[in-house]
Enzyme design. Sequence first.
Site, PDB file in Angstrom:
ATOM      1  N   SER A 143      32.202 144.284 -29.413  1.00  0.00           N
ATOM      2  CA  SER A 143      32.509 142.822 -29.175  1.00  0.00           C
ATOM      3  C   SER A 143      31.210 142.301 -28.706  1.00  0.00           C
ATOM      4  O   SER A 143      30.072 142.724 -29.104  1.00  0.00           O
ATOM      5  CB  SER A 143      33.252 143.083 -27.947  1.00  0.00           C
ATOM      6  OG  SER A 143      32.434 143.312 -26.697  1.00  0.00           O
ATOM      7  N   LYS A 144      31.439 141.089 -28.094  1.00  0.00           N
ATOM      8  CA  LYS A 144      30.128 140.296 -27.952  1.00  0.00           C
ATOM      9  C   LYS A 144      29.114 140.925 -26.928  1.00  0.00           C
ATOM     10  O   LYS A 144      28.067 140.690 -26.995  1.00  0.00           O
ATOM     11  CB  LYS A 144      30.512 139.021 -27.359  1.00  0.00           C
ATOM     12  CG  LYS A 144      30.993 137.956 -28.405  1.00  0.00           C
ATOM     13  CD  LYS A 144      30.940 136.676 -27.949  1.00  0.00           C
ATOM     14  CE  LYS A 144      31.230 135.692 -28.891  1.00  0.00           C
ATOM     15  NZ  LYS A 144      32.359 134.668 -28.509  1.00  0.00           N
ATOM     16  N   ARG A 145      29.678 141.912 -26.217  1.00  0.00           N
ATOM     17  CA  ARG A 145      28.841 142.687 -25.310  1.00  0.00           C
ATOM     18  C   ARG A 145      27.718 143.422 -26.064  1.00  0.00           C
ATOM     19  O   ARG A 145      26.528 143.844 -25.377  1.00  0.00           O
ATOM     20  CB  ARG A 145      29.725 143.806 -24.605  1.00  0.00           C
ATOM     21  CG  ARG A 145      30.306 143.211 -23.460  1.00  0.00           C
ATOM     22  CD  ARG A 145      31.096 144.368 -22.508  1.00  0.00           C
ATOM     23  NE  ARG A 145      31.820 145.065 -23.449  1.00  0.00           N
ATOM     24  CZ  ARG A 145      31.743 146.543 -23.663  1.00  0.00           C
ATOM     25  NH1 ARG A 145      30.762 147.151 -23.130  1.00  0.00           N
ATOM     26  NH2 ARG A 145      32.704 147.033 -24.426  1.00  0.00           N
ATOM     27  N   HIS A 146      27.979 143.661 -27.348  1.00  0.00           N
ATOM     28  CA  HIS A 146      26.952 144.480 -28.222  1.00  0.00           C
ATOM     29  C   HIS A 146      26.010 143.803 -28.945  1.00  0.00           C
ATOM     30  O   HIS A 146      25.283 144.240 -29.636  1.00  0.00           O
ATOM     31  CB  HIS A 146      27.865 145.586 -29.230  1.00  0.00           C
ATOM     32  CG  HIS A 146      28.881 146.262 -28.366  1.00  0.00           C
ATOM     33  ND1 HIS A 146      30.024 146.254 -28.453  1.00  0.00           N
ATOM     34  CD2 HIS A 146      28.647 147.507 -27.704  1.00  0.00           C
ATOM     35  CE1 HIS A 146      30.694 147.143 -27.681  1.00  0.00           C
ATOM     36  NE2 HIS A 146      29.808 147.950 -27.419  1.00  0.00           N
ATOM     37  N   GLY A 147      26.216 142.293 -28.529  1.00  0.00           N
ATOM     38  CA  GLY A 147      25.334 141.611 -29.412  1.00  0.00           C
ATOM     39  C   GLY A 147      26.103 140.368 -30.234  1.00  0.00           C
ATOM     40  O   GLY A 147      27.379 140.445 -30.126  1.00  0.00           O
TER      41      GLY A 147
END
Length: 478
Positions: free
Chosen positions: A237-241
Amino acid sequence: MVVRTRFAPSPTGYLHIGSARTALFSYLYARHHGGVFILRVEDTDRERSTPESIEAIIEAMRWLQLEWDEGPFYQSKRWDLYREHAERLLRAGHAYRCYCTAELLDAKRKAAMVAGRKPMYDRTCRSSTARSDGPFTIRFKAPLDGETNIPDLVKGPVVVQNQELDDLVLVRSDGIPTYNFCAVVDDALMQVTHIIRGEDHLANTPKQIQLYRAFGYPMPAFAHIPLILGLDRARLSKRHGATSVTAYRDLGYLPDALINYLARLGWSYGDQEIFTRGELIEKFSLETVGKSAGVYNPEKLEWVNFQHLKAMPAAALAQAVKPFIAARGWPIPGDDTWLAGAVATLRERAKTLVELADSARFYLCDDVELEAKAAAKHLQPATAAPLRDLAGELAGLSQWNIDGLQQVFNAVMARHSLALGKLAQPVRVALTGGTTSPGIFEVLEVLGKERALARLGRGLEWAVAATGAATAVAARTS
Ligand code: GLU
């Protein structure tokens, strides 16, 4: 048999890199087998599908150069086909009208859960012959016993007990056909031979297989590819980049590097890491797609990008970096060969096109700002004399090339008893503003005589001013 694969995105957002990998595997499989790759936009969900998203997905596919041979087809333009197919199932007794209202279904679901049963439809309307004028859904008459086998090309055989499966809604009461139904009708009519998609669709596959059987359409092969997880093993998800394909374009990644990275995220070919597009096409097979999730590692992606940047012909690299130069508001050189020469000296240090563009500033703009610390350290009183000497010699140099430049440096170094570093660092600061840059002769060669001399002149002024300051300090302290 001609292999036919498809990518079938739902246009409810940008193209996620996980979906891009699904598209890539379908594309590679088709290309490897000399087959056909189809793009189908699954836009039946009218509320969530947007034209912007269709645009964004197509733009990202184009950027990745995942060229499709047929399509884009839009499900929203194919209602007649779905309606006709629903009628066909009704006529053949493979489907029925269900008049249960949403409220009633909800109550049934709750009651089933309270009784500890699976919240499946109780099939009231399946055996009823009553017709009503009220709204209805069309449901599939799923087999009640036996099992459905999925001979999955990645997962191996998967078996599902039919009693676990519901009587699927094929057409909703508002007339909109559902995903599983449209997908089967389309895959069958588009003669898709290999359905390659994310593992999250595995649960849909037995239902689709049953529909194929009901229609009597030839069964395609299925391959469900594992999901992509973040380094923390959570779904990507966006948390990972960045997760959107075009974000990677804007961050300065090359399309070939991104597809190389995505291909390796779930597929392997021995321990080879770097593949050109041609090699991917040549070597791709579903047999070596792994069964476990791929773990997304941004550092490795950066490394892969770096390898592709290094391997790219300088002329192509120069073209690729131009939009990034333009985005910074710096002048785009008119001479492509010159720009190619400039980027050729910088590529060893840049992991992305963004870094490459940033590092090219001193070649492109003449308002080079000298880093204070670098200037203080290298443009000192002692540097003024050799710099002046060098500038004088360079002004007379007729062969402005690495050899000629080297000879001038050697002569000046000898006259002033300097090692190369002691002369090159001040020159580097004068030419580039800082202490790290490509080889000094390359920088001089690319900058050309006129620009190099102008910058050396400024560096010299700085050193002379420092000399003045030093003299003043010396005078005061004596
Ligand atoms: N529209 C579906 C999705 O985006 C496609 C599923 C499939 O490939 O069958 O997930």
